[in-house]
Scaffold this motif. Structure first.
Motif, PDB file in Angstrom:
ATOM      1  N   VAL A 100       0.863  -1.184   0.000  1.00 51.18           N
ATOM      2  CA  VAL A 100       0.000   0.000   0.000  1.00 51.18           C
ATOM      3  C   VAL A 100       0.897   1.231   0.000  1.00 51.18           C
ATOM      4  CG1 VAL A 100      -1.806   1.253   1.216  1.00 51.18           C
ATOM      5  CG2 VAL A 100      -1.823  -1.252   1.192  1.00 51.18           C
ATOM      6  N   GLY A 101       0.649   2.154  -0.928  1.00 49.87           N
ATOM      7  CA  GLY A 101       1.608   3.224  -1.160  1.00 49.87           C
ATOM      8  C   GLY A 101       1.308   4.550  -0.508  1.00 49.87           C
ATOM      9  N   ASN A 102       0.089   4.729   0.050  1.00 54.90           N
ATOM     10  CA  ASN A 102      -0.241   6.044   0.589  1.00 54.90           C
ATOM     11  C   ASN A 102      -1.390   5.935   1.579  1.00 54.90           C
ATOM     12  OD1 ASN A 102      -2.878   6.493  -0.989  1.00 54.90           O
ATOM     13  ND2 ASN A 102      -1.399   6.030  -2.615  1.00 54.90           N
ATOM     14  N   LEU A 103      -1.624   7.014   2.299  1.00 55.11           N
ATOM     15  CA  LEU A 103      -2.612   7.018   3.372  1.00 55.11           C
ATOM     16  C   LEU A 103      -4.022   6.760   2.852  1.00 55.11           C
ATOM     17  CD1 LEU A 103      -3.018   7.544   6.438  1.00 55.11           C
ATOM     18  CD2 LEU A 103      -3.447   9.940   5.829  1.00 55.11           C
ATOM     19  N   ALA A 104      -4.373   7.335   1.714  1.00 57.90           N
ATOM     20  CA  ALA A 104      -5.723   7.156   1.176  1.00 57.90           C
ATOM     21  C   ALA A 104      -5.999   5.693   0.872  1.00 57.90           C
ATOM     22  CB  ALA A 104      -5.915   8.010  -0.071  1.00 57.90           C
ATOM     23  N   ASP A 105      -5.002   4.980   0.372  1.00 57.33           N
ATOM     24  CA  ASP A 105      -5.197   3.567   0.076  1.00 57.33           C
ATOM     25  C   ASP A 105      -5.287   2.740   1.353  1.00 57.33           C
ATOM     26  OD1 ASP A 105      -5.380   3.944  -2.625  1.00 57.33           O
ATOM     27  OD2 ASP A 105      -3.298   3.404  -3.058  1.00 57.33           O
ATOM     28  N   PHE A 106      -4.597   3.158   2.402  1.00 58.77           N
ATOM     29  CA  PHE A 106      -4.792   2.487   3.686  1.00 58.77           C
ATOM     30  C   PHE A 106      -6.218   2.699   4.198  1.00 58.77           C
ATOM     31  CE2 PHE A 106      -0.194   1.861   4.214  1.00 58.77           C
ATOM     32  CZ  PHE A 106      -0.205   0.616   4.811  1.00 58.77           C
ATOM     33  N   GLN A 107      -6.757   3.886   3.984  1.00 52.77           N
ATOM     34  CA  GLN A 107      -8.127   4.113   4.418  1.00 52.77           C
ATOM     35  C   GLN A 107      -9.090   3.178   3.686  1.00 52.77           C
ATOM     36  OE1 GLN A 107      -9.301   8.186   4.678  1.00 52.77           O
ATOM     37  NE2 GLN A 107     -11.411   7.707   5.211  1.00 52.77           N
ATOM     38  N   ARG A 108      -8.873   2.968   2.401  1.00 52.73           N
ATOM     39  CA  ARG A 108      -9.719   2.026   1.656  1.00 52.73           C
ATOM     40  C   ARG A 108      -9.586   0.607   2.212  1.00 52.73           C
ATOM     41  NH1 ARG A 108      -9.138   5.911  -2.556  1.00 52.73           N
ATOM     42  NH2 ARG A 108      -6.947   5.440  -2.985  1.00 52.73           N
ATOM     43  N   THR A 144       7.029  10.037   8.547  1.00 54.70           N
ATOM     44  CA  THR A 144       5.934  11.004   8.569  1.00 54.70           C
ATOM     45  C   THR A 144       4.617  10.352   8.202  1.00 54.70           C
ATOM     46  OG1 THR A 144       7.440  12.823   8.038  1.00 54.70           O
ATOM     47  CG2 THR A 144       5.097  13.168   7.595  1.00 54.70           C
ATOM     48  N   GLU A 145       4.599   9.583   7.108  1.00 54.59           N
ATOM     49  CA  GLU A 145       3.358   8.954   6.667  1.00 54.59           C
ATOM     50  C   GLU A 145       2.992   7.753   7.527  1.00 54.59           C
ATOM     51  OE1 GLU A 145       1.260  10.178   4.171  1.00 54.59           O
ATOM     52  OE2 GLU A 145       2.616  11.868   4.506  1.00 54.59           O
ATOM     53  N   MET A 146       3.974   7.034   8.042  1.00 54.23           N
ATOM     54  CA  MET A 146       3.655   5.894   8.885  1.00 54.23           C
ATOM     55  C   MET A 146       2.921   6.324  10.152  1.00 54.23           C
ATOM     56  SD  MET A 146       5.987   2.788  10.424  1.00 54.23           S
ATOM     57  CE  MET A 146       6.251   2.003   8.847  1.00 54.23           C
ATOM     58  N   ARG A 147       3.294   7.463  10.696  1.00 55.53           N
ATOM     59  CA  ARG A 147       2.590   7.961  11.886  1.00 55.53           C
ATOM     60  C   ARG A 147       1.122   8.236  11.571  1.00 55.53           C
ATOM     61  NH1 ARG A 147       5.424  13.019  14.056  1.00 55.53           N
ATOM     62  NH2 ARG A 147       4.420  12.507  16.043  1.00 55.53           N
ATOM     63  N   LYS A 148       0.839   8.714  10.373  1.00 56.03           N
ATOM     64  CA  LYS A 148      -0.546   8.963   9.978  1.00 56.03           C
ATOM     65  C   LYS A 148      -1.319   7.653   9.855  1.00 56.03           C
ATOM     66  CE  LYS A 148       0.786  13.079   7.314  1.00 56.03           C
ATOM     67  NZ  LYS A 148       0.831  13.680   5.952  1.00 56.03           N
ATOM     68  N   ALA A 197      -2.389  -4.185  10.112  1.00 50.53           N
ATOM     69  CA  ALA A 197      -1.901  -3.337   9.024  1.00 50.53           C
ATOM     70  C   ALA A 197      -0.376  -3.321   9.051  1.00 50.53           C
ATOM     71  CB  ALA A 197      -2.434  -1.917   9.176  1.00 50.53           C
ATOM     72  N   GLN A 198       0.228  -3.346   7.854  1.00 51.35           N
ATOM     73  CA  GLN A 198       1.676  -3.481   7.742  1.00 51.35           C
ATOM     74  C   GLN A 198       2.292  -2.401   6.849  1.00 51.35           C
ATOM     75  OE1 GLN A 198       1.182  -7.585   6.302  1.00 51.35           O
ATOM     76  NE2 GLN A 198       2.466  -8.217   8.019  1.00 51.35           N
ATOM     77  N   PRO A 199       2.205  -1.146   7.244  1.00 53.61           N
ATOM     78  CA  PRO A 199       2.864  -0.114   6.439  1.00 53.61           C
ATOM     79  C   PRO A 199       4.370  -0.327   6.418  1.00 53.61           C
ATOM     80  CG  PRO A 199       2.225   0.758   8.583  1.00 53.61           C
ATOM     81  CD  PRO A 199       1.612  -0.604   8.476  1.00 53.61           C
ATOM     82  N   SER A 200       4.973  -0.001   5.290  1.00 50.34           N
ATOM     83  CA  SER A 200       6.420  -0.119   5.140  1.00 50.34           C
ATOM     84  C   SER A 200       7.034   1.273   5.107  1.00 50.34           C
ATOM     85  CB  SER A 200       6.761  -0.866   3.853  1.00 50.34           C
ATOM     86  OG  SER A 200       8.153  -0.798   3.619  1.00 50.34           O
ATOM     87  N   VAL A 201       7.939   1.547   6.035  1.00 43.86           N
ATOM     88  CA  VAL A 201       8.507   2.887   6.163  1.00 43.86           C
ATOM     89  C   VAL A 201       9.350   3.267   4.955  1.00 43.86           C
ATOM     90  CG1 VAL A 201      10.684   2.302   7.334  1.00 43.86           C
ATOM     91  CG2 VAL A 201       9.489   4.426   7.928  1.00 43.86           C
ATOM     92  N   THR A 202       9.861   2.299   4.198  1.00 47.72           N
ATOM     93  CA  THR A 202      10.683   2.601   3.026  1.00 47.72           C
ATOM     94  C   THR A 202       9.871   2.701   1.743  1.00 47.72           C
ATOM     95  OG1 THR A 202      11.178   0.320   2.375  1.00 47.72           O
ATOM     96  CG2 THR A 202      12.588   1.312   4.066  1.00 47.72           C
ATOM     97  N   LYS A 203       8.551   2.524   1.835  1.00 51.80           N
ATOM     98  CA  LYS A 203       7.721   2.474   0.631  1.00 51.80           C
ATOM     99  C   LYS A 203       6.660   3.569   0.563  1.00 51.80           C
ATOM    100  CE  LYS A 203       7.700  -2.366  -0.864  1.00 51.80           C
ATOM    101  NZ  LYS A 203       6.815  -3.524  -1.145  1.00 51.80           N
ATOM    102  N   MET A 204       6.061   3.922   1.698  1.00 51.00           N
ATOM    103  CA  MET A 204       4.838   4.731   1.616  1.00 51.00           C
ATOM    104  C   MET A 204       4.962   6.127   2.235  1.00 51.00           C
ATOM    105  SD  MET A 204       3.527   4.685   4.938  1.00 51.00           S
ATOM    106  CE  MET A 204       1.882   5.206   4.545  1.00 51.00           C
ATOM    107  N   GLY A 205       6.199   6.639   2.276  1.00 55.12           N
ATOM    108  CA  GLY A 205       6.380   8.014   2.704  1.00 55.12           C
ATOM    109  C   GLY A 205       7.202   8.214   3.949  1.00 55.12           C
ATOM    110  N   GLY A 206       7.831   7.161   4.447  1.00 52.30           N
ATOM    111  CA  GLY A 206       8.740   7.305   5.567  1.00 52.30           C
ATOM    112  C   GLY A 206       8.024   7.383   6.908  1.00 52.30           C
TER     113      GLY A 206
END
Length: 381
Positions: free
Chosen positions: A263-271, A292-296, A281-290
């Protein structure tokens, strides 16, 4: 391993003195120490791991280190940074992370909201947080509001082998090293059965399948895995953006589902969350904005009642950044550690758990700079 840059107080800085003067990418290849069968990637033996480092220099003499998703697609990510993102960063205020990252995302949205450009932006963000921590003489997790935490649990994320005997051997070895959680990357029952028998009952066993099946196939195979008590099934559906299909698998099986590394961005995580597709949920800090975005993502997941267990199958600043983010969470959350060893790596012991736990970095910034001699020795681009 080099210690991170230290600077004298005052604790915070005048942002106007932290202009970005240089962005550089460096790719290192670390040969794995192999005792038996080589793990597989796309059906071929995998004998080394590539890491894409991002270095940012400032006019204040503070250098930050980041990591962008590399592995087999590092040439595309490196090109995105070298030709597009890096030049756009020169002259920007390294102390204004939120505005810098928002501006870069807006400026480059036509180049894609997932893939090499977002991967490149992730490395920039991580390096900026490293600079911020060094400028403040604080570890990043303290800048993010975390309380002192000495260590975090790790889970052994075994690579794919496709052989039951090898799975049993590596699972047994991981348990002997103190890992209390095991993840495997297998797609057939014999390997899952072997891993469960080697791990023993009561040990969380996660199964990462890497998006191989249709919804119907995913339901059938997940149910076939059920007797082996999987803690979660990870990404069983192709394509990975089929969040409705993943929700169908979760509903039909009643099993915990995990996804998010693609998942590349916050909006797609919301979906993903709105579909009710995941337990974890498994956000990747090297893929979806570092960072800053992982905290969101973490804040959004909390609102939907979804637990965050980040993807962190890396060996550079991305792994360190994941530790800092997890050190801010109110309860102990495990760090993924790809289960392989190296004779040499630029971050030394920082990437190695002891008795199944990672020491949370306590030095300024991310807590460790890569060893420049090993960077040059292992560098391939």
């Amino acid at each position: 391993m080099a210690a991170p840059t230290r600077v004298a107080r005052p604790m915070f800085w005048d942002g106007s003195r932290l202009k970005i003067t240089r962005v550089e990418t460096l790719v290192v290849s670390m040969p794995m120490l192999l005792k038996g069968d080589a793990p597989l990637m796309s059906g071929k033996p995998r004998t080394s791991i590539e890491t894409l480092y991002v270095r940012i220099d400032t006019d204040a003499g503070i250098t930050g280190w980041g990591e962008s998703f590399g592995h087999r697609i590092w040439p595309a990510t490196k090109a995105a940074i070298d030709t597009l993102i890096g030049p756009a960063c020169i002259g920007l205020d390294a102390g204004s992370i939120t505005s810098v990252m928002a501006g870069l995302q807006h400026a480059m949205h036509n180049a894609g909201r997932n893939g090499p450009v977002m991967f490149g932006l992730s490395g920039i963000d991580i390096a900026l947080w490293d600079i911020a921590g060094k400028a403040a003489n604080l570890p990043v997790y303290r800048l993010l509001g975390g309380s002192p935490r000495a260590s975090l649990p790790a889970y052994a994320s075994l690579l794919r082998y496709g052989k039951a005997a090898t799975l049993a051997q590596n699972t047994t070895e991981a348990r002997s090293r103190g890992y209390e959680r095991i993840k495997i990357h297998e797609i057939t029952v014999p390997e899952v059965k072997a891993a469960r028998e080697a791990a023993g009952q009561g040990i969380p066993l996660m199964i990462d399948t890497n998006c191989p099946w249709s919804v119907r196939e995913a339901i059938d195979v997940s149910l076939a895995f059920q007797p082996y008590d999987p803690y979660w099934i990870e990404e069983p559906v192709w394509p990975p953006e089929n969040v409705v299909g993943l929700a169908e698998v979760r509903d039909a099986t009643g099993m915990a589902m995990a996804a998010g590394e693609n998942v590349g961005n916050l909006a797609d995580f919301q979906r993903l969350f709105e579909a009710g597709a995941v337990t974890y949920a498994q956000p990747s800090v090297t893929k979806m904005g570092g960072i800053t975005e992982m905290r969101k993502v973490i804040a959004l997941a909390e609102a939907y009642g979804v637990e965050v267990v980040p993807h962190s199958a890396y060996f550079g600043p991305g792994l360190l950044a994941s530790m800092h983010v997890l050190a801010t969470l109110p309860r102990e959350t495990p760090v993924e550690r790809f289960y392989c060893d190296f004779a040499e790596n630029p971050l030394g012991e920082r990437i190695d758990p002891v008795n199944g736990r990672f020491a949370v970095p306590q030095l300024p910034g991310l807590g460790a700079d890569p060893d420049p001699k090993l960077i040059e020795k292992l560098r391939i681009a």
